[in-house]
Design an enzyme around this catalytic site. Structure first.
Site, PDB file in Angstrom:
ATOM      1  N   LYS A   1       7.984 -17.898 -10.555  1.00 38.59           N
ATOM      2  CA  LYS A   1       7.269 -16.769 -11.166  1.00 38.59           C
ATOM      3  C   LYS A   1       6.053 -17.275 -11.965  1.00 38.59           C
ATOM      4  O   LYS A   1       6.177 -18.225 -12.748  1.00 38.59           O
ATOM      5  CB  LYS A   1       8.218 -16.007 -12.098  1.00 38.59           C
ATOM      6  CG  LYS A   1       7.589 -14.768 -12.670  1.00 38.59           C
ATOM      7  CD  LYS A   1       8.526 -14.034 -13.613  1.00 38.59           C
ATOM      8  CE  LYS A   1       7.751 -12.949 -14.323  1.00 38.59           C
ATOM      9  NZ  LYS A   1       8.470 -12.405 -15.458  1.00 38.59           N
TER      10      LYS A   1
ATOM     11  N   LYS B   1     -13.824   1.196  15.880  1.00 35.34           N
ATOM     12  CA  LYS B   1     -12.586   0.402  15.966  1.00 35.34           C
ATOM     13  C   LYS B   1     -11.980   0.522  17.371  1.00 35.34           C
ATOM     14  O   LYS B   1     -11.484  -0.453  17.937  1.00 35.34           O
ATOM     15  CB  LYS B   1     -11.597   0.892  14.897  1.00 35.34           C
ATOM     16  CG  LYS B   1     -10.330   0.075  14.789  1.00 35.34           C
ATOM     17  CD  LYS B   1      -9.493   0.490  13.568  1.00 35.34           C
ATOM     18  CE  LYS B   1      -8.095  -0.106  13.615  1.00 35.34           C
ATOM     19  NZ  LYS B   1      -7.202   0.332  12.547  1.00 35.34           N
TER      20      LYS B   1
ATOM     21  N   ASP C   1      -4.592  -6.082   4.981  1.00 29.98           N
ATOM     22  CA  ASP C   1      -5.727  -6.859   5.507  1.00 29.98           C
ATOM     23  C   ASP C   1      -5.807  -8.218   4.829  1.00 29.98           C
ATOM     24  O   ASP C   1      -6.343  -9.165   5.387  1.00 29.98           O
ATOM     25  CB  ASP C   1      -7.040  -6.101   5.255  1.00 29.98           C
ATOM     26  CG  ASP C   1      -7.093  -4.809   6.053  1.00 29.98           C
ATOM     27  OD1 ASP C   1      -6.675  -4.852   7.227  1.00 29.98           O
ATOM     28  OD2 ASP C   1      -7.517  -3.773   5.504  1.00 29.98           O
TER      29      ASP C   1
ATOM     30  N   PHE D   1      -4.110   3.420  14.588  1.00 29.47           N
ATOM     31  CA  PHE D   1      -4.297   4.414  13.534  1.00 29.47           C
ATOM     32  C   PHE D   1      -5.358   3.877  12.586  1.00 29.47           C
ATOM     33  O   PHE D   1      -5.437   2.669  12.380  1.00 29.47           O
ATOM     34  CB  PHE D   1      -2.991   4.651  12.759  1.00 29.47           C
ATOM     35  CG  PHE D   1      -2.094   5.680  13.392  1.00 29.47           C
ATOM     36  CD1 PHE D   1      -1.479   5.414  14.607  1.00 29.47           C
ATOM     37  CD2 PHE D   1      -1.865   6.911  12.784  1.00 29.47           C
ATOM     38  CE1 PHE D   1      -0.652   6.359  15.208  1.00 29.47           C
ATOM     39  CE2 PHE D   1      -1.045   7.863  13.370  1.00 29.47           C
ATOM     40  CZ  PHE D   1      -0.446   7.583  14.586  1.00 29.47           C
TER      41      PHE D   1
ATOM     42  N   ASN E   1       0.848  -1.201   0.000  1.00 30.22           N
ATOM     43  CA  ASN E   1       0.000   0.000   0.000  1.00 30.22           C
ATOM     44  C   ASN E   1       0.882   1.249   0.000  1.00 30.22           C
ATOM     45  O   ASN E   1       2.108   1.148  -0.021  1.00 30.22           O
ATOM     46  CB  ASN E   1      -0.972  -0.037   1.188  1.00 30.22           C
ATOM     47  CG  ASN E   1      -0.233  -0.103   2.504  1.00 30.22           C
ATOM     48  OD1 ASN E   1       0.473   0.827   2.881  1.00 30.22           O
ATOM     49  ND2 ASN E   1      -0.370  -1.226   3.217  1.00 30.22           N
TER      50      ASN E   1
ATOM     51  N   LYS F   1     -11.633  -2.916  19.499  1.00 32.51           N
ATOM     52  CA  LYS F   1     -10.288  -3.443  19.730  1.00 32.51           C
ATOM     53  C   LYS F   1      -9.737  -3.093  21.105  1.00 32.51           C
ATOM     54  O   LYS F   1      -8.604  -3.461  21.424  1.00 32.51           O
ATOM     55  CB  LYS F   1      -9.339  -2.936  18.644  1.00 32.51           C
ATOM     56  CG  LYS F   1      -9.790  -3.375  17.251  1.00 32.51           C
ATOM     57  CD  LYS F   1      -8.660  -3.374  16.278  1.00 32.51           C
ATOM     58  CE  LYS F   1      -9.081  -4.069  14.996  1.00 32.51           C
ATOM     59  NZ  LYS F   1      -8.006  -4.282  14.086  1.00 32.51           N
TER      60      LYS F   1
END
Ligand SMILES: Cc1cc2nc3c(=O)[nH]c(=O)nc-3n(C[C@H](O)[C@H](O)[C@H](O)COP(=O)(O)O)c2cc1C
Length: 402
Positions: free
Chosen positions: A292, A339, A282, A325, A212, A343
């Protein structure tokens, strides 16, 4: 802001003396008052004029100069009284020996002897590797350490004399950062903090991967700010996250590896806080191919599975408080609060990724601190400033005992 902090930089006769021009600029940029003192031999390497110009202050070079007593009639005493911190860089084998023996035969060594007990004293040795490893220098540095001097170990590498070894002056940024830490008041002293940063990398085959846009800048800023405030910090970072010059950093690749690294550290050394700044994937490929994947005519469908939820894994085995975060494009605060509750987080920093400037890779961000009690919006500011505010929240968290 450090408007009123004063540093006395003692420059001695080493080849690295020229690097102190950059160090002075770093201090000035951060609004420090910089006073430079040079030994006679240091002036063989670089002129006082350079430091007078860069520091904006007269440079001290001679204890018996009577025509211009700038810092008082007994400069070694008035100087030692007026400064917040003393830095000797580069520190020759000679000045280290003199300081250890308590010799005072010029303005710099005399000032060192007159320094107040509570003034932080930072020594940055730089010399040929044989001089550095000589038992005399080792013993002298040990003596200074025992007396509370902070010794910044020299770097290893190619030395000016042409040989390889330990003896290079540490980076100017490191000397500056250590000085900031030693004068910060150390509100997080004694606290062990794990900070994760950057993006995880999930391999599809030996060539391709999923990742990301996280650069690791936010995690780096949080880790370095906690370190500046005296905490014992470990950064656990994605493979390509920005590096730290001061905070120890462990590199990981995938989300599973990051989970293992965090849990191992918690088990082995414990922690008082975990700050999960990393952008952990995720999903990861169901299977990583060992060879490959050959390009075909049509499309390719990848099958993905969920990665471990690191925060839930931490909570299974530890009571350590966790700051999370969240990066969201919709209902930023609402999702963050969900969240937080789900959590069991102490605080969550919520980022709106739809903002035009800021966020991933940028040095700026616009975010919210969401806790059970309140939501605090931080206007757009640098990630360094956000980290400063977050460190303030962390100090409060410890003061409240959770
Ligand atoms: C070209 C040159 C380079 C030197 N570089 C270093 C050095 O990097 N580190 C060091 O400890 N001494 C170095 N020295 C030796 C010191 O200059 C010498 O020990 C001197 O007495 C130090 O004086 P001071 O500590 O009062 O400045 C160097 C000497 C010369 C001639």
């Amino acid at each position: 802001m450090n408007e009123k902090k004063s540093v006395l930089i003692g420059i001695t006769g080493g080849i690295a003396a020229y690097k102190i021009a950059t160090l002075v600029r770093l201090f000035k940029k951060a609004h420090w008052n910089v006073i430079v003192a040079m030994t006679k031999n240091a002036m063989e390497f670089i002129t006082p004029l350079t430091f007078e110009t860069l520091s904006g202050n007269p440079v001290i070079t001679d204890s018996f100069e009577r025509s211009l007593p700038v810092y008082g009639s007994m400069e070694h005493i008035s100087l030692a009284d007026s400064i917040d911190v003393f830095v000797c860089a580069p520190a020759t084998g000679n000045i280290i020996a003199k300081a250890a023996a308590g010799l005072a035969d010029d303005i710099l060594s005399t000032t060192i002897l007159a320094l107040k007990k509570e003034t932080p004293k930072i020594i940055c040795p730089a010399m040929n590797v044989r001089m550095y490893e000589n038992p005399a220098t080792r013993d002298n540095l040990e003596t200074l350490k025992k007396r509370g001097f902070i010794i910044i170990e020299p770097d290893a590498g190619e030395l000016a004399c042409g040989v390889e070894g330990k003896g290079r002056l540490p980076r100017e940024e490191v000397i500056f950062a250590v000085t900031e830490r030693e004068t910060s008041g150390k509100a997080l002293s004694g606290k062990k903090i794990i900070v994760t940063s950057g993006a995880t990398v999930e391999s599809i085959d030996p060539v391709r991967y999923i990742t990301n846009h996280s650069s690791g800048k936010m995690g780096l800023a949080v880790a370095e700010e906690c370190w500046r405030l005296g905490a014992d910090v470990l950064l656990i970072s994605g493979r390509d996250a920005v590096p730290s010059l001061t905070v120890p950093q462990e590199r990981v690749t995938g989300a599973s590896e990051m989970k293992e690294a965090v849990l191992r550290r918690l088990k082995e050394k414990g922690a008082d806080l975990v700050v999960m700044t990393a952008a952990v994937a995720d999903y990861t490929p169901e299977k990583t191919e060992s060879r490959k994947i050959k390009k075909g005519e049509g499309g390719l469908t990848l099958s993905l599975k969920r990665t471990p939820d690191i925060i839930s894994e931490i909570k299974k085995t530890s009571q350590v408080p966790v700051i999370g975060f969240a990066a969201e494009s919709d209902n930023v605060v609402e999702y963050a609060r969900e969240k937080l509750k789900k959590k069991g987080l102490s605080l969550i920093v919520a980022n709106d990724i739809t903002q035009k400037e800021g966020g991933f890779r940028s040095d700026f961000n616009h975010c919210y601190f969401v806790s059970m009690e309140e939501t605090r919006e931080l206007k757009r500011m640098s990630k360094r400033d956000i980290a400063g505010h977050l460190a303030g929240e962390i100090v409060l968290l410890f003061n409240r005992g959770r």
